[in-house]
Design an enzyme around this catalytic site. Sequence first.
Site, PDB file in Angstrom:
ATOM      1  N   LYS A 177      40.056  33.776  30.024  1.00 17.98           N
ATOM      2  CA  LYS A 177      38.731  33.723  30.669  1.00 17.98           C
ATOM      3  C   LYS A 177      38.760  34.779  31.759  1.00 17.98           C
ATOM      4  CE  LYS A 177      36.279  32.455  33.658  1.00 17.98           C
ATOM      5  NZ  LYS A 177      35.517  33.434  34.489  1.00 17.98           N
ATOM      6  N   GLU A 253      49.020  33.016  41.037  1.00 14.78           N
ATOM      7  CA  GLU A 253      49.111  34.162  41.955  1.00 14.78           C
ATOM      8  C   GLU A 253      47.823  34.156  42.768  1.00 14.78           C
ATOM      9  OE1 GLU A 253      50.157  37.678  39.686  1.00 14.78           O
ATOM     10  OE2 GLU A 253      51.939  36.693  38.894  1.00 14.78           O
ATOM     11  N   CYS A 287      45.369  42.014  46.095  1.00 17.89           N
ATOM     12  CA  CYS A 287      45.933  40.822  46.754  1.00 17.89           C
ATOM     13  C   CYS A 287      47.070  41.206  47.688  1.00 17.89           C
ATOM     14  CB  CYS A 287      46.422  39.847  45.704  1.00 17.89           C
ATOM     15  SG  CYS A 287      47.682  40.553  44.656  1.00 17.89           S
ATOM     16  N   GLU A 389      41.682  35.702  54.638  1.00 17.11           N
ATOM     17  CA  GLU A 389      41.662  36.883  53.767  1.00 17.11           C
ATOM     18  C   GLU A 389      40.240  37.433  53.660  1.00 17.11           C
ATOM     19  OE1 GLU A 389      41.897  36.320  49.438  1.00 17.11           O
ATOM     20  OE2 GLU A 389      43.542  37.755  49.423  1.00 17.11           O
TER      21      GLU A 389
HETATM   22  P1  NAD Z   1      38.333  33.674  42.055  1.00 21.54           P
HETATM   23  O1  NAD Z   1      39.310  32.598  42.343  1.00 21.54           O
HETATM   24  O2  NAD Z   1      36.958  33.545  42.594  1.00 21.54           O
HETATM   25  O3  NAD Z   1      38.138  33.835  40.480  1.00 21.54           O
HETATM   26  C1  NAD Z   1      39.228  34.089  39.621  1.00 21.54           C
HETATM   27  C2  NAD Z   1      38.906  33.528  38.258  1.00 21.54           C
HETATM   28  O4  NAD Z   1      38.804  32.117  38.336  1.00 21.54           O
HETATM   29  C3  NAD Z   1      37.582  34.013  37.679  1.00 21.54           C
HETATM   30  O5  NAD Z   1      37.767  34.241  36.310  1.00 21.54           O
HETATM   31  C4  NAD Z   1      36.650  32.849  37.935  1.00 21.54           C
HETATM   32  O6  NAD Z   1      35.566  32.768  37.054  1.00 21.54           O
HETATM   33  C5  NAD Z   1      37.600  31.682  37.726  1.00 21.54           C
HETATM   34  N1  NAD Z   1      37.198  30.438  38.381  1.00 21.54           N
HETATM   35  C6  NAD Z   1      36.512  30.280  39.542  1.00 21.54           C
HETATM   36  N2  NAD Z   1      36.390  28.957  39.834  1.00 21.54           N
HETATM   37  C7  NAD Z   1      37.018  28.276  38.844  1.00 21.54           C
HETATM   38  C8  NAD Z   1      37.248  26.894  38.587  1.00 21.54           C
HETATM   39  N3  NAD Z   1      36.806  25.933  39.406  1.00 21.54           N
HETATM   40  N4  NAD Z   1      37.941  26.553  37.469  1.00 21.54           N
HETATM   41  C9  NAD Z   1      38.426  27.512  36.637  1.00 21.54           C
HETATM   42  N5  NAD Z   1      38.227  28.829  36.825  1.00 21.54           N
HETATM   43  C10 NAD Z   1      37.544  29.217  37.917  1.00 21.54           C
HETATM   44  O7  NAD Z   1      39.027  35.027  42.505  1.00 21.54           O
HETATM   45  P2  NAD Z   1      38.394  36.488  42.493  1.00 21.54           P
HETATM   46  O8  NAD Z   1      37.325  36.519  43.534  1.00 21.54           O
HETATM   47  O9  NAD Z   1      38.079  36.860  41.091  1.00 21.54           O
HETATM   48  O10 NAD Z   1      39.648  37.399  42.948  1.00 21.54           O
HETATM   49  C11 NAD Z   1      39.961  37.657  44.286  1.00 21.54           C
HETATM   50  C12 NAD Z   1      41.035  36.706  44.773  1.00 21.54           C
HETATM   51  O11 NAD Z   1      42.158  36.766  43.916  1.00 21.54           O
HETATM   52  C13 NAD Z   1      41.572  37.055  46.144  1.00 21.54           C
HETATM   53  O12 NAD Z   1      41.786  35.881  46.877  1.00 21.54           O
HETATM   54  C14 NAD Z   1      42.913  37.714  45.847  1.00 21.54           C
HETATM   55  O13 NAD Z   1      43.857  37.671  46.882  1.00 21.54           O
HETATM   56  C15 NAD Z   1      43.358  36.929  44.662  1.00 21.54           C
HETATM   57  N6  NAD Z   1      44.341  37.688  43.872  1.00 21.54           N
HETATM   58  C16 NAD Z   1      45.652  37.329  43.938  1.00 21.54           C
HETATM   59  C17 NAD Z   1      46.609  38.060  43.229  1.00 21.54           C
HETATM   60  C18 NAD Z   1      48.089  37.759  43.309  1.00 21.54           C
HETATM   61  O14 NAD Z   1      48.844  38.355  42.548  1.00 21.54           O
HETATM   62  N7  NAD Z   1      48.537  36.873  44.175  1.00 21.54           N
HETATM   63  C19 NAD Z   1      46.192  39.145  42.451  1.00 21.54           C
HETATM   64  C20 NAD Z   1      44.843  39.477  42.426  1.00 21.54           C
HETATM   65  C21 NAD Z   1      43.913  38.735  43.128  1.00 21.54           C
HETATM   66  O1  6OD Z   2      51.733  44.461  39.888  1.00 17.87           O
HETATM   67  C1  6OD Z   2      51.562  43.313  39.457  1.00 17.87           C
HETATM   68  O2  6OD Z   2      52.206  42.856  38.497  1.00 17.87           O
HETATM   69  C2  6OD Z   2      50.564  42.448  40.088  1.00 17.87           C
HETATM   70  N1  6OD Z   2      50.485  41.194  39.614  1.00 17.87           N
HETATM   71  C3  6OD Z   2      49.791  42.943  41.083  1.00 17.87           C
HETATM   72  C4  6OD Z   2      48.813  42.179  41.778  1.00 17.87           C
HETATM   73  C5  6OD Z   2      47.891  42.788  42.544  1.00 17.87           C
HETATM   74  C6  6OD Z   2      46.875  42.034  43.195  1.00 17.87           C
HETATM   75  O3  6OD Z   2      45.739  42.412  43.378  1.00 17.87           O
END
Ligand code: NAD
Ligand code: 6OD
Length: 485
Positions: A177, A253, A287, A389
């Site tokens: 998804k 993550e 992230c 964040e």
């Molecule tokens: P988000 O949590 O809003 O959405 C991520 C995914 O989850 C989307 O596909 C969304 O449709 C889905 N989703 C939302 N609510 C849901 C629910 N209740 N049940 C199931 N699925 C659901 O995140 P975003 O805004 O797309 O991405 C930004 C965030 O992601 C930031 O907080 C960022 O730090 C984090 N992030 C973390 C990493 C990491 O590796 N730690 C990497 C990239 C992004």
């Molecule tokens: O490099 C990766 O494997 C990874 N998961 C990066 C995440 C970046 C976050 O925005």
Amino acid sequence: MVKTIKNFIGGEYVAGTAGRLFDKLSPVDGSLVARVHEASQADVDHAVAAARAGQAEWAALMPAQRAQILHKVADGIDAQAEEFVAAECADTGKPYTLASHLDIPRGAANFRIFADLVANVPTESFVMPTATGDALNYALRVPKGVIGVISPWNLPLLLMTWKVGPAMACGNAVVVKPSEETPATTTLLGEVMNAAGVPKGVFNVVHGFGPGSAGEFLSRHSGVDAITFTGETRTGAAIMKACADDIRDVSFELGGKNPAIVFADCDLEKAIDGTARSVFSNCGQVCLATERVYVERSIFEEFVSRLAERARTLRLGIPSDPATTMGPLISKEHQSKVLGYYKLAVEEGATVVCGGGVADVGEAYRDGCWVEPTIWTGVDHSHRIMREEVFGPCCAIMPFDTEGEAIALANDTDYGLACSIWTENLSRGHRVAAQINCGLTWVNCWFLRDLRTPFGGSKQSGIGREGGVHSLEFYTELRNVCVLL
Ligand code: NAD
Ligand code: 6OD
């Protein structure tokens, strides 16, 4: 031309059965990029059933045969790289230069690394002497079954394949998804899977939103054996609850509020370069991005003015312009959130060194999601911009006097994803790195990735580690067999 994007189930592109489509708008100018078929509960049921059916055939292949097919998937991404870059940039607004150097090549690399790893993974065995003879114990590593992959919009192909690559290499089928903001490249990957000879049903894509839509349907589905998720910490909590009743495993993550520590003994030019990259790359929507910068007091003023100089030289523009170094944020909703923090920072008493508002990129892009790269000083840890964040192109800079103080400041957070340390004293680099409570610490670099290493966050930044053999821990189960010889 406006595209129509369908779900990909059982090796075929299919319309949503409820007949609902949603609009994907361009972050660059607000124009319509695509109309996307939203998956209903019935569509998600269909995708999970297709995955169940396809998984057995896939798991029955020898790991080396699966590896060969996954190498073809990687080659397919490379062969269609221009199409992937264009699709990723249309959805996200990021510069072509970034997508073609980072997002799309990493999409291919994520299949190659895990294909090779799984083809060569050893199994453990123990011989145990007993009164009546030896007993041989050996562990069988089996796929978990069907993995639900829920992915975000910031590095869409990169982060989705970071999960799909190891999941498939281990013999699982997946239902993905992707974020509603970035449906294109995941959908395009379906074509590549078919051309590479991936059996039908092993890779499926359902589109939609989170609550009350495809994200929730997938995370609650009893036919899904485990969920791997990348996104916001609060969303992770909702998914964890959805998985709790059936005790299904999760790998998360999540968000970060990542610090950089800049010591006076650093190579200042490298520290400015690296920090500028870690704050502003992908318009700060990484992230791992640095949002808190702690600088030793003797170089504080110089560091702030030189980082601000870098911010001012960023060139905001459209993805296809090779001179563009920063694009827009992903959506109007996210722009409002980031601008809300820009306003809050000032209300809380921060000093704006540069930026702080909407960026003017020209009349044609007035409806885009542009913000200025922004730097604050005059903050402390009571300020929300030092604790929450933002996920935008901004950072706040604070001075420190001692190594111990810098470590304490860096650790004073609910998150624990990443940290960068800038020093020419390598003993100090090792010493400080060992005391930072986060999953990933870089010394004199940032986002330098060896895909064999453990990747993940501590505290509210995640659960579990993926990368190299650590991915196998999540995507497989070990079964022990004990034979009395
Ligand atoms: P988000 O949590 O809003 O959405 C991520 C995914 O989850 C989307 O596909 C969304 O449709 C889905 N989703 C939302 N609510 C849901 C629910 N209740 N049940 C199931 N699925 C659901 O995140 P975003 O805004 O797309 O991405 C930004 C965030 O992601 C930031 O907080 C960022 O730090 C984090 N992030 C973390 C990493 C990491 O590796 N730690 C990497 C990239 C992004
Ligand atoms: O490099 C990766 O494997 C990874 N998961 C990066 C995440 C970046 C976050 O925005």
